[in-house]
Design a protein around this motif. Structure first.
Motif, PDB file in Angstrom:
ATOM      1  N   PHE A  44       8.636   8.752   6.393  1.00  0.00           N
ATOM      2  CA  PHE A  44       7.312   8.141   6.458  1.00  0.00           C
ATOM      3  C   PHE A  44       7.327   7.032   7.507  1.00  0.00           C
ATOM      4  N   ASN A  50       1.511   9.421   4.078  1.00  0.00           N
ATOM      5  CA  ASN A  50       1.670   9.360   2.629  1.00  0.00           C
ATOM      6  C   ASN A  50       1.558  10.753   2.039  1.00  0.00           C
ATOM      7  N   TRP A  52       0.149  12.517  -1.664  1.00  0.00           N
ATOM      8  CA  TRP A  52      -0.604  12.165  -2.861  1.00  0.00           C
ATOM      9  C   TRP A  52      -0.742  13.364  -3.792  1.00  0.00           C
ATOM     10  N   TYR A 158       0.611   8.080  -5.202  1.00  0.00           N
ATOM     11  CA  TYR A 158       0.963   8.077  -3.787  1.00  0.00           C
ATOM     12  C   TYR A 158       2.458   7.868  -3.616  1.00  0.00           C
ATOM     13  N   GLY A 160       4.972   6.715  -0.533  1.00  0.00           N
ATOM     14  CA  GLY A 160       4.922   6.133   0.800  1.00  0.00           C
ATOM     15  C   GLY A 160       3.821   5.113   0.987  1.00  0.00           C
ATOM     16  N   GLY A 161       3.122   4.765  -0.077  1.00  0.00           N
ATOM     17  CA  GLY A 161       2.076   3.751  -0.012  1.00  0.00           C
ATOM     18  C   GLY A 161       0.691   4.320  -0.195  1.00  0.00           C
ATOM     19  N   MET A 167       2.161   0.345   3.223  1.00  0.00           N
ATOM     20  CA  MET A 167       2.727   1.648   3.580  1.00  0.00           C
ATOM     21  C   MET A 167       4.225   1.494   3.828  1.00  0.00           C
TER      22      MET A 167
END
Length: 176
Positions: A44, A50, A52, A158, A160-161, A167
């Protein structure tokens, strides 16, 4: 989600329950696939990459649960994995876990982030305690009772942020 897909923007639910994840904002999905802890992982960029999963319809947790994953990061300020019910985050070079219980956040202790190496994170709730493990060692236990609740209206989990803030720059593998 093993992160072993070698193409496309989907993360296959290895449990067989059909809860597919979606990769979002990766500039180059081929380059983002890297050697993971076991098989492939995902890298990432810390800007907007990201993954999700619609966690509210898929999980809608209310009682005991566990979430585990592998991550390798040097990122001092980021959400590693976040939903409206739990967060594992880095903050000023430390890492902690949080769960949203009966309308407020219950927080683990902060522990130093082991940077630049693969770490296995596990957050669990058994109905009386919130437990946070790193690499198989329990690093924090907090008394907690009640039900997991949702903060706000966002129903996604999520990796990776959660855009647009916090993030993660780093690599992830094997989310369960």
């Amino acid at each position: 989600w093993t992160f072993n897909e070698d193409s496309g923007n989907q993360l296959t639910d290895a449990s067989g329950n059909g809860r597919t994840g979606t990769l979002q904002n990766f500039d180059d999905l081929v380059a983002a696939r890297v050697a993971g802890r076991a098989g492939l992982g995902l890298s990432f960029d810390g800007v907007d990459d990201n993954a999700w999963i619609d966690s509210k319809s898929a999980f809608n947790l209310s009682g005991p649960f566990a979430v585990t994953f592998w991550a390798k990061t040097n990122d001092l300020e980021a959400d590693l994995v976040r939903s409206g019910q739990f967060i594992i985050e880095t903050d000023n070079g430390f890492v902690r876990a949080r769960a949203h219980m009966d309308g407020s956040w219950v927080n683990s202790a902060y522990v130093p982030l082991a940077m630049g190496e693969w770490n296995h994170y596990a957050l669990g709730y058994d109905g009386t305690r919130l437990r946070f493990h790193i690499n198989g060692t329990e690093v924090s236990t907090v008394s907690a009772t009640g039900s997991l609740t949702w903060e706000g209206v966002n129903s996604f989990m999520y990796v990776g942020g959660m855009p647009p803030s916090r993030m993660t720059v780093g690599e992830f593998d094997d989310l369960r």
